[in-house]
Scaffold this active site. Structure first.
Site, PDB file in Angstrom:
ATOM      1  N   GLY A   1       0.776  -1.429   0.150  1.00 38.77           N
ATOM      2  CA  GLY A   1       0.092   0.011  -0.067  1.00 38.77           C
ATOM      3  C   GLY A   1       0.827   1.097  -0.022  1.00 38.77           C
TER       4      GLY A   1
ATOM      5  N   HIS B   1       2.444   4.656  -4.711  1.00 38.76           N
ATOM      6  CA  HIS B   1       3.169   5.885  -5.493  1.00 38.76           C
ATOM      7  C   HIS B   1       3.100   5.483  -6.841  1.00 38.76           C
ATOM      8  CE1 HIS B   1       6.801   3.359  -5.303  1.00 38.76           C
ATOM      9  NE2 HIS B   1       6.745   3.460  -3.859  1.00 38.76           N
TER      10      HIS B   1
ATOM     11  N   HIS C   1       4.639   1.683  -7.685  1.00 39.01           N
ATOM     12  CA  HIS C   1       3.442   0.712  -7.807  1.00 39.01           C
ATOM     13  C   HIS C   1       2.477   0.925  -8.928  1.00 39.01           C
ATOM     14  CE1 HIS C   1       4.212   1.504  -3.193  1.00 39.01           C
ATOM     15  NE2 HIS C   1       4.649   0.406  -3.291  1.00 39.01           N
TER      16      HIS C   1
ATOM     17  N   GLY D   1       8.663  -4.925  -8.809  1.00 41.03           N
ATOM     18  CA  GLY D   1       9.486  -3.824  -9.249  1.00 41.03           C
ATOM     19  C   GLY D   1      10.927  -4.254  -9.208  1.00 41.03           C
ATOM     20  N   GLN D   2      11.832  -3.731 -10.165  1.00 37.41           N
ATOM     21  CA  GLN D   2      13.202  -3.946 -10.165  1.00 37.41           C
ATOM     22  C   GLN D   2      13.672  -3.342  -9.046  1.00 37.41           C
ATOM     23  OE1 GLN D   2      15.278  -2.704 -13.598  1.00 37.41           O
ATOM     24  NE2 GLN D   2      17.231  -2.356 -12.511  1.00 37.41           N
TER      25      GLN D   2
ATOM     26  N   GLN E   1      14.911  -8.821  -3.971  1.00 36.71           N
ATOM     27  CA  GLN E   1      13.581  -9.469  -3.613  1.00 36.71           C
ATOM     28  C   GLN E   1      13.057 -10.298  -4.924  1.00 36.71           C
ATOM     29  OE1 GLN E   1      10.186  -7.732  -1.307  1.00 36.71           O
ATOM     30  NE2 GLN E   1       9.560  -7.223  -3.323  1.00 36.71           N
TER      31      GLN E   1
HETATM   32  P1  AMP Z   1       5.956  -2.673  -1.766  1.00 37.67           P
HETATM   33  O1  AMP Z   1       4.678  -1.939  -1.382  1.00 37.67           O
HETATM   34  O2  AMP Z   1       7.259  -1.708  -1.254  1.00 37.67           O
HETATM   35  O3  AMP Z   1       5.949  -4.009  -1.150  1.00 37.67           O
HETATM   36  O4  AMP Z   1       6.076  -2.647  -3.286  1.00 37.67           O
HETATM   37  C1  AMP Z   1       5.223  -3.538  -3.889  1.00 37.67           C
HETATM   38  C2  AMP Z   1       5.771  -3.456  -5.366  1.00 37.67           C
HETATM   39  O5  AMP Z   1       6.117  -2.418  -5.942  1.00 37.67           O
HETATM   40  C3  AMP Z   1       7.079  -4.435  -5.301  1.00 37.67           C
HETATM   41  O6  AMP Z   1       7.355  -5.295  -6.366  1.00 37.67           O
HETATM   42  C4  AMP Z   1       8.124  -3.199  -5.491  1.00 37.67           C
HETATM   43  O7  AMP Z   1       9.482  -3.784  -6.195  1.00 37.67           O
HETATM   44  C5  AMP Z   1       7.626  -2.322  -6.348  1.00 37.67           C
HETATM   45  N1  AMP Z   1       7.848  -0.912  -6.315  1.00 37.67           N
HETATM   46  C6  AMP Z   1       8.412  -0.020  -5.367  1.00 37.67           C
HETATM   47  N2  AMP Z   1       8.696   0.835  -5.447  1.00 37.67           N
HETATM   48  C7  AMP Z   1       8.908   0.871  -6.885  1.00 37.67           C
HETATM   49  C8  AMP Z   1       9.551   1.852  -7.858  1.00 37.67           C
HETATM   50  N3  AMP Z   1       9.889   3.064  -7.496  1.00 37.67           N
HETATM   51  N4  AMP Z   1       9.559   1.421  -9.181  1.00 37.67           N
HETATM   52  C9  AMP Z   1       9.187   0.241  -9.587  1.00 37.67           C
HETATM   53  N5  AMP Z   1       8.235  -0.470  -8.716  1.00 37.67           N
HETATM   54  C10 AMP Z   1       8.268  -0.352  -7.501  1.00 37.67           C
END
Ligand code: AMP
Length: 294
Positions: free
Chosen positions: A40, A43, A46, A156-157, A162
């Site tokens: 959640g 941004h 995501h 996400g890269q 991960q």
């Molecule tokens: P999180 O909510 O931090 O667990 O992220 C959820 C997904 O969004 C994961 O696969 C992250 O790698 C991806 N993600 C987070 N930040 C970015 C970003 N700046 N660019 C691309 N993907 C992202």
């Protein structure tokens, strides 16, 4: 069609079954189901995954769950930003079909006792700095993939280690789906978008941008012909603001994440640093003599 917001595993199964049946009846084919798991506070990083999923899939699901098992003692589980109303609006605007937003109790039985551990790939980097973190990630992602049962899931890269860990779990345990790594979305000054950026004060925020400056300088030096890992890392370190406390900076094989002494095209540069106590990660893929893929 309006978006379904679901809080229970049973509810998710019913909603997905209904949507897939409707699609199959109308289109005379099985739908291609996509999934983006998140914590959640959505941004544009995501949303790049979410939009790509909606574009490529017939039925799309997002999960929003701040997963307690991937936070260690003393980490920011309680403070982690939670913005469910704004997140739901963003998902709806993006055309998502189902948002799964469970309470912790809906996912973890009080006596849950199963672990999902990916060895070796989780030993270094963030795995070393955050003991137990990846075990929490693989556990929740395994559970979410079993619950949602997508044909494809997007990650996400930005969270490079991960991704490789999840990819290994999916391969080793024969999860029947494709997984995709989507490029890092950045702020205009290059800082990788992250929910944790909001914790940074103005000076810290400016200092944080030098992390990507360092990565770019390293990648440029590699593209110009330098390949010694130590010298390349020094190029990156020389760009970092004083406030940036490096935790690790490594040039590694893209798949095994083993550190390299001599860099090659396709290697990944992994970095983690603290700025004013806030832990940030980033990475860049090296490319010889051309644009670097970040
Ligand atoms: P999180 O909510 O931090 O667990 O992220 C959820 C997904 O969004 C994961 O696969 C992250 O790698 C991806 N993600 C987070 N930040 C970015 C970003 N700046 N660019 C691309 N993907 C992202």
């Amino acid at each position: 069609m309006s978006m379904e917001v679901i809080q229970t595993v049973d509810g998710l199964w019913r909603a997905k079954h209904q949507l897939c049946s409707e699609f199959a009846a109308k289109e005379q084919k099985r739908p291609y189901v996509g999934f983006v798991p998140t914590m959640g506070n959505l941004h544009d990083g995501h949303l790049s995954l979410v939009r790509r999923m909606v574009d490529e899939c017939d039925v799309s699901a997002v999960s929003i769950f701040v997963n307690p098992t991937q936070f260690g003692p003393g980490e920011d589980f309680n403070e982690y930003p939670r913005t469910p109303e704004a997140d739901l609006m963003r998902c709806e605007d993006a055309g998502v079909d189902i948002v799964f937003i469970p309470e912790s109790g809906a996912l973890y039985a009080p006596d849950h006792s199963t672990e999902v551990i990916v060895r070796k790939l989780t030993d270094g980097y963030c795995g070393a700095a955050r003991p137990g973190h990846f075990a929490g990630v693989t556990l929740v992602v395994a559970k979410l993939l079993n619950i949602v049962h997508p044909d494809i899931a997007y990650f996400g890269q930005k969270d490079y280690q991960q991704f490789r860990v999840i990819e290994r779990m999916v391969r080793d345990l024969d999860f029947p789906l494709d997984i995709v790594m989507s490029p890092t979305v950045r702020e205009p000054d290059g800082l990788a978008m992250s929910s944790r950026n909001a914790y940074l004060g103005d000076d810290e925020r400016r200092a944080a941008a030098t992390i990507y400056e360092g990565l770019e300088a390293l990648a440029d030096a590699f593209a110009a012909g330098q390949d010694g890992a130590e010298a390349l890392k020094e190029v990156a370190r020389s760009k970092l603001a004083d406030m940036v406390q490096l935790e690790y900076l490594e040039i590694a094989d893209a798949w095994s994440l083993e550190p390299k002494e001599s860099a090659a095209s396709g290697d990944v540069v992994l970095v983690a640093a603290k700025v004013g106590g806030i832990r940030l990660i980033d990475n860049i893929i090296l490319a010889a003599g051309e644009e670097n893929a970040d």
